[in-house]
Design a protein around this motif. Sequence first.
Motif, PDB file in Angstrom:
ATOM      1  N   PRO A 155      75.375  17.391  90.570  1.00 28.84           N
ATOM      2  CA  PRO A 155      74.665  16.694  89.482  1.00 28.84           C
ATOM      3  C   PRO A 155      73.791  17.632  88.653  1.00 28.84           C
ATOM      4  N   ALA A 156      73.178  18.611  89.303  1.00 31.23           N
ATOM      5  CA  ALA A 156      72.338  19.554  88.561  1.00 31.23           C
ATOM      6  C   ALA A 156      73.175  20.380  87.595  1.00 31.23           C
ATOM      7  N   LEU A 157      74.339  20.828  88.031  1.00 35.63           N
ATOM      8  CA  LEU A 157      75.224  21.579  87.147  1.00 35.63           C
ATOM      9  C   LEU A 157      75.737  20.711  86.009  1.00 35.63           C
ATOM     10  N   ALA A 158      75.989  19.446  86.288  1.00 31.04           N
ATOM     11  CA  ALA A 158      76.445  18.532  85.237  1.00 31.04           C
ATOM     12  C   ALA A 158      75.356  18.340  84.184  1.00 31.04           C
ATOM     13  N   ARG A 159      74.106  18.176  84.617  1.00 35.08           N
ATOM     14  CA  ARG A 159      73.001  18.036  83.663  1.00 35.08           C
ATOM     15  C   ARG A 159      72.821  19.306  82.844  1.00 35.08           C
ATOM     16  N   LEU A 160      72.907  20.441  83.501  1.00 36.30           N
ATOM     17  CA  LEU A 160      72.765  21.715  82.809  1.00 36.30           C
ATOM     18  C   LEU A 160      73.881  21.897  81.780  1.00 36.30           C
ATOM     19  N   SER A 161      75.090  21.542  82.144  1.00 41.03           N
ATOM     20  CA  SER A 161      76.218  21.639  81.223  1.00 41.03           C
ATOM     21  C   SER A 161      76.029  20.707  80.027  1.00 41.03           C
ATOM     22  N   ALA A 162      75.538  19.507  80.283  1.00 42.09           N
ATOM     23  CA  ALA A 162      75.306  18.552  79.196  1.00 42.09           C
ATOM     24  C   ALA A 162      74.247  19.077  78.236  1.00 42.09           C
ATOM     25  N   ARG A 163      73.188  19.662  78.768  1.00 43.53           N
ATOM     26  CA  ARG A 163      72.146  20.236  77.910  1.00 43.53           C
ATOM     27  C   ARG A 163      72.704  21.388  77.084  1.00 43.53           C
ATOM     28  N   HIS A 164      73.533  22.200  77.695  1.00 46.88           N
ATOM     29  CA  HIS A 164      74.127  23.315  76.966  1.00 46.88           C
ATOM     30  C   HIS A 164      74.983  22.806  75.828  1.00 46.88           C
ATOM     31  N   GLU A 165      75.804  21.799  76.098  1.00 48.48           N
ATOM     32  CA  GLU A 165      76.655  21.233  75.056  1.00 48.48           C
ATOM     33  C   GLU A 165      75.811  20.649  73.923  1.00 48.48           C
ATOM     34  N   GLU A 166      74.700  20.011  74.266  1.00 47.63           N
ATOM     35  CA  GLU A 166      73.824  19.447  73.241  1.00 47.63           C
ATOM     36  C   GLU A 166      73.222  20.553  72.380  1.00 47.63           C
ATOM     37  N   ILE A 167      72.808  21.646  73.005  1.00 45.51           N
ATOM     38  CA  ILE A 167      72.246  22.774  72.257  1.00 45.51           C
ATOM     39  C   ILE A 167      73.300  23.375  71.331  1.00 45.51           C
ATOM     40  N   VAL A 168      74.505  23.548  71.840  1.00 48.54           N
ATOM     41  CA  VAL A 168      75.591  24.087  71.003  1.00 48.54           C
ATOM     42  C   VAL A 168      75.856  23.156  69.824  1.00 48.54           C
ATOM     43  N   HIS A 169      75.871  21.855  70.082  1.00 47.05           N
ATOM     44  CA  HIS A 169      76.105  20.878  69.016  1.00 47.05           C
ATOM     45  C   HIS A 169      74.980  20.931  67.978  1.00 47.05           C
ATOM     46  N   LEU A 170      73.733  20.997  68.428  1.00 51.77           N
ATOM     47  CA  LEU A 170      72.601  21.045  67.501  1.00 51.77           C
ATOM     48  C   LEU A 170      72.625  22.324  66.667  1.00 51.77           C
ATOM     49  N   ARG A 171      72.981  23.432  67.281  1.00 53.49           N
ATOM     50  CA  ARG A 171      73.066  24.687  66.526  1.00 53.49           C
ATOM     51  C   ARG A 171      74.168  24.608  65.471  1.00 53.49           C
ATOM     52  N   ALA A 172      75.301  24.029  65.836  1.00 55.82           N
ATOM     53  CA  ALA A 172      76.393  23.886  64.872  1.00 55.82           C
ATOM     54  C   ALA A 172      75.975  22.964  63.730  1.00 55.82           C
ATOM     55  N   THR A 173      75.290  21.895  64.044  1.00 57.84           N
ATOM     56  CA  THR A 173      74.809  20.972  63.024  1.00 57.84           C
ATOM     57  C   THR A 173      73.811  21.656  62.109  1.00 57.84           C
ATOM     58  N   LEU A 174      72.959  22.477  62.683  1.00 64.07           N
ATOM     59  CA  LEU A 174      71.950  23.177  61.907  1.00 64.07           C
ATOM     60  C   LEU A 174      72.580  24.140  60.913  1.00 64.07           C
ATOM     61  N   THR A 175      73.630  24.824  61.326  1.00 59.10           N
ATOM     62  CA  THR A 175      74.270  25.781  60.417  1.00 59.10           C
ATOM     63  C   THR A 175      75.063  25.070  59.329  1.00 59.10           C
ATOM     64  N   GLN A 176      75.516  23.857  59.558  1.00 59.93           N
ATOM     65  CA  GLN A 176      76.296  23.116  58.576  1.00 59.93           C
ATOM     66  C   GLN A 176      75.420  22.284  57.640  1.00 59.93           C
ATOM     67  N   ALA A 177      74.183  22.060  58.032  1.00 61.59           N
ATOM     68  CA  ALA A 177      73.299  21.188  57.249  1.00 61.59           C
ATOM     69  C   ALA A 177      72.889  21.869  55.951  1.00 61.59           C
ATOM     70  N   ARG A 178      72.544  21.043  54.992  1.00 61.34           N
ATOM     71  CA  ARG A 178      72.042  21.574  53.728  1.00 61.34           C
ATOM     72  C   ARG A 178      70.670  22.182  53.967  1.00 61.34           C
ATOM     73  N   PRO A 179      70.310  23.156  53.206  1.00 52.92           N
ATOM     74  CA  PRO A 179      68.986  23.741  53.383  1.00 52.92           C
ATOM     75  C   PRO A 179      67.899  22.731  53.022  1.00 52.92           C
ATOM     76  N   VAL A 180      66.795  22.838  53.657  1.00 47.21           N
ATOM     77  CA  VAL A 180      65.675  21.932  53.412  1.00 47.21           C
ATOM     78  C   VAL A 180      65.015  22.333  52.101  1.00 47.21           C
ATOM     79  N   THR A 181      64.792  21.363  51.236  1.00 43.33           N
ATOM     80  CA  THR A 181      64.139  21.645  49.958  1.00 43.33           C
ATOM     81  C   THR A 181      62.717  21.109  49.995  1.00 43.33           C
ATOM     82  N   ARG A 182      61.889  21.692  49.162  1.00 44.81           N
ATOM     83  CA  ARG A 182      60.494  21.235  49.077  1.00 44.81           C
ATOM     84  C   ARG A 182      60.420  19.998  48.187  1.00 44.81           C
ATOM     85  N   PRO A 183      59.469  19.119  48.468  1.00 40.72           N
ATOM     86  CA  PRO A 183      59.298  17.950  47.606  1.00 40.72           C
ATOM     87  C   PRO A 183      58.753  18.398  46.247  1.00 40.72           C
TER      88      PRO A 183
END
Length: 77
Positions: free
Chosen positions: A37-65
């Motif tokens: 179970p610990a390895l499964a949780r660690l793997s899930a966290r890793h996948e989430e981090i990879v997904h968030l990093r991919a989303t971050l690189t694909q997202a539009r840049p943040v603009t100022r108001p």
Amino acid sequence: MLHTAAAHYLSGPVAGLKARLVASENANGDLPEFRAPALARLSARHEEIVHLRATLTQARPVTRPPAARTTVIGSCG
């Protein structure tokens, strides 16, 4: 005779260490239940981090108001 005395002197600590080793092996016997179970949780966290990093690189840049308005309209100044 010196070797016999040294062997007798060390037999006590060796017996204690053997007992600690057996106790440690018995305590570690439960670890496989927690490892999967610990390895499964660690793997899930890793996948989430990879997904968030991919989303971050694909997202539009943040603009100022837009800058605050300096023009006063009516009596709200």
